[in-house]
Scaffold this motif. Structure first.
Motif, mmCIF file in Angstrom:
data_model
loop_
_atom_site.group_PDB
_atom_site.id
_atom_site.type_symbol
_atom_site.label_atom_id
_atom_site.label_comp_id
_atom_site.label_asym_id
_atom_site.label_seq_id
_atom_site.Cartn_x
_atom_site.Cartn_y
_atom_site.Cartn_z
ATOM 1 N N GLU A 261 62.926 48.236 13.836
ATOM 2 C CA GLU A 261 61.840 48.422 14.794
ATOM 3 C C GLU A 261 61.904 49.832 15.344
ATOM 4 O O GLU A 261 62.973 50.348 15.651
ATOM 5 C CB GLU A 261 61.930 47.411 15.937
ATOM 6 C CG GLU A 261 60.786 47.560 16.929
ATOM 7 C CD GLU A 261 60.467 46.299 17.709
ATOM 8 O OE1 GLU A 261 59.633 46.381 18.618
ATOM 9 O OE2 GLU A 261 61.054 45.248 17.400
ATOM 10 N N ARG A 286 58.716 46.868 12.001
ATOM 11 C CA ARG A 286 57.650 46.840 13.013
ATOM 12 C C ARG A 286 57.587 48.183 13.729
ATOM 13 O O ARG A 286 58.607 48.729 14.124
ATOM 14 C CB ARG A 286 57.917 45.716 14.022
ATOM 15 C CG ARG A 286 56.819 45.512 15.050
ATOM 16 C CD ARG A 286 57.099 44.250 15.857
ATOM 17 N NE ARG A 286 56.018 43.960 16.763
ATOM 18 C CZ ARG A 286 55.969 44.379 18.023
ATOM 19 N NH1 ARG A 286 56.967 45.089 18.525
ATOM 20 N NH2 ARG A 286 54.943 44.069 18.798
ATOM 21 N N THR A 319 55.917 43.055 7.806
ATOM 22 C CA THR A 319 55.850 44.458 8.202
ATOM 23 C C THR A 319 54.523 44.650 8.904
ATOM 24 O O THR A 319 53.467 44.264 8.384
ATOM 25 C CB THR A 319 55.958 45.394 6.987
ATOM 26 O OG1 THR A 319 57.276 45.296 6.446
ATOM 27 C CG2 THR A 319 55.708 46.832 7.393
ATOM 28 N N GLU A 320 54.581 45.229 10.098
ATOM 29 C CA GLU A 320 53.351 45.357 10.885
ATOM 30 C C GLU A 320 53.358 46.640 11.714
ATOM 31 O O GLU A 320 54.404 47.168 12.059
ATOM 32 C CB GLU A 320 53.185 44.145 11.801
ATOM 33 C CG GLU A 320 54.302 43.926 12.804
ATOM 34 C CD GLU A 320 54.087 42.684 13.648
ATOM 35 O OE1 GLU A 320 52.929 42.306 13.873
ATOM 36 O OE2 GLU A 320 55.090 42.093 14.084
ATOM 37 N N ASN A 321 52.153 47.088 11.997
ATOM 38 C CA ASN A 321 51.930 48.266 12.831
ATOM 39 C C ASN A 321 52.520 49.512 12.167
ATOM 40 O O ASN A 321 53.525 50.063 12.601
ATOM 41 C CB ASN A 321 52.520 48.071 14.228
ATOM 42 C CG ASN A 321 51.971 46.860 14.940
ATOM 43 O OD1 ASN A 321 50.912 46.342 14.579
ATOM 44 N ND2 ASN A 321 52.682 46.380 15.945
#
Length: 479
Positions: A261, A286, A319-321
């Motif tokens: 992150e 993230r 997996t995001e942003n």
């Protein structure tokens, strides 16, 4: 603001003004092809939110100079000095390991929390191509499957505030004599074959273990398994920065952050043309920024991933942003790729102001999955993309490898491409969903492909929107 954060801030401001240029695509033509920078509104309003949520590592202002610890930088094995510097940083509560100009050979480097590995200009780290040096096994992810395997060459596990920075060179030491032949027969090594020591038996056994739910600690695939390690892997880490360095000749994927992150990859060059030499593969991460980088690789340039099949669904972290901007892509299987290890899903990916071109670039934008991988893939936005030469411009393929053989249909929706300009392609589209699970909400706006050998295929897409798109000088109207 620490010294590291001050440097990063200034470089970020400068990078925003840089127009990337690729050989064969003149800067003037690039500038003319691109519309003015769009505003961050509509779905793009999420980009400033993502960027504000990314935290750079906080590194204490103390240095551990490798030469001060005894290294000469004359091509000797400096493993003990790297280990001593990491231990000194750990004991002190963090700091910067400084690698002065010179040539240093080493085995794996394991970073700890609050530590930056910094290569000064003229510094070269050359990893020793001896697999035995990358033992004992560590927890890693290999092709989307968790296991105990060879140590990545630069590795951190469960660390906060870690960085790899500088203007130096990091050479993974892989070639067609060491590491790469383990792939088996491959187009990168002329004398490679499927005979002898290859990854094939262990790869199948690992997949069987994952499908059977064997605990990760019991999935032992290091010595004798021939599963190659990545060059850089930060695993379950927070506040990660990789900046400025040049990375070459990786055994496997070049940069592979997993379950991280707040990840920033900035102004990095990855140049590795071996088998599976992906440039940067954030997996189950993230809040990610990838900017100002040059990717010239033997496989995908950027591949966004989230685990494979049952193991990806077990971990179940998408997996995001992700923001990708001002990057250059040259050789590779794909410029921006989602998959194929994508069972945990991918969402909120924003790519803008990037340039791609090479006769050895297979695809510009690509989503690859199948009925075994599945995955929920949505809210993918691409704009202001300039492509010189490529084989396929946009590929979304539900039939990758195993195809329609599983019980986990992909769920792909809300994909938007705007202001894409491509000079030359063999094929414009290869877009194939499942009739029972079509791709939904694919939108292509204000784009053109000047020369294409064929339009290609668009199948099993519902809610397809095409507006102001031309191919070979003619308005494109899908049938």
């Amino acid at each position: 603001m620490t010294g590291l954060n001050r440097r990063v801030f200034l470089q970020s401001m400068m990078a925003a003004a840089v127009v990337p240029v690729i050989s064969g695509l003149p800067a003037q033509a690039l500038a003319m092809s691109r519309p003015p920078r769009a505003q961050y509104n509509g779905p793009w309003a999420k980009v400033p939110e993502i960027l504000s949520s990314i935290r750079l590592p906080s590194i204490p202002a103390r240095d551990f100079n490798l030469k001060a610890l005894g290294a000469r930088g004359e091509g000797e094995d400096a493993s003990e000095y790297f280990a001593a510097a990491v231990e000194a940083s750990r004991r002190a509560g963090g700091g910067r390991i400084v690698v002065p100009a010179g040539r240093y050979r080493t085995g794996p480097i394991h970073l700890v929390s609050n530590t930056e590995l910094h290569l000064e200009e003229g510094a070269e780290i050359h990893f020793v191509p001896d697999p035995g040096r990358y033992l004992p096994a560590v927890k890693t992810r290999w092709e989307g499957l968790e296991m105990m395997g060879y140590s990545p060459l630069i590795y951190a596990h469960k660390a906060d505030n870690v960085a790899l920075t500088g203007k130096g060179l990091i050479d993974g030491g892989a070639d067609c004599d060491t590491w790469w032949p383990w792939k088996g027969a491959n187009g990168k090594c002329a004398n490679s074959s499927n005979e002898g020591d290859t990854q094939h038996p262990a790869r199948k056994a690992l997949m069987d273990d994952a499908e059977s739910g064997v605990p990760v600690a019991e999935r032992l695939y290091a010595d004798g398994s021939f599963l190659r390690p990545p060059l850089v892997q930060f695993y379950e880490c927070n506040n990660v920065l990789i900046e400025g360095v040049t990375l070459e000749n990786s055994p496997f994927w070049v940069i592979h952050p997993v379950l991280c992150e707040s990840l920033t990859v900035r102004n990095v060059t990855t140049r590795s043309h071996g088998p599976n030499s992906d440039g940067c593969d954030p997996e189950s991460c993230r809040n990610v920024l990838i900017e100002g980088c040059l990717f010239d690789n033997g496989d995908d340039c950027i591949a966004i991933k989230s685990g494979r099949n049952a193991d990806g669904r077990r971990v179940n972290v998408p997996t995001e942003n992700v923001v990708v901007r001002n990057c250059q892509m040259r050789d590779g299987h794909g410029g921006l790729v989602l998959g194929s290890e994508i069972s945990g899903g991918v969402r909120n990916v924003f790519m803008e102001d990037c340039v791609m071109s090479s006769p050895n670039l297979d695809r510009g934008l690509r989503i690859k999955t199948n009925a075994m991988r599945g995955g929920e893939i949505h809210d993918i936005y691409v704009r202001n993309l300039t492509i010189g030469q490529v084989k396929d411009v946009i590929v979304i393929n539900f039939f990758y490898e195993e195809g329609d053989k599983g019980s986990f249909d992909p769920n792909v929706y809300n994909i938007q491409v705007e202001n894409l300009v491509c000079e030359q392609a063999n094929r414009a589209f290869h877009i194939r969903g499942f009739e029972r699970a079509p791709i939904r909400g694919l939108q292509i706006f204000n784009s053109r492909i000047d020369q294409a050998g064929s339009v290609g295929v668009i199948e099993a897409v519902s809610g397809l929107t095409v507006d102001n798109v031309s191919i070979n000088g003619q308005a494109f109207k899908p049938g």
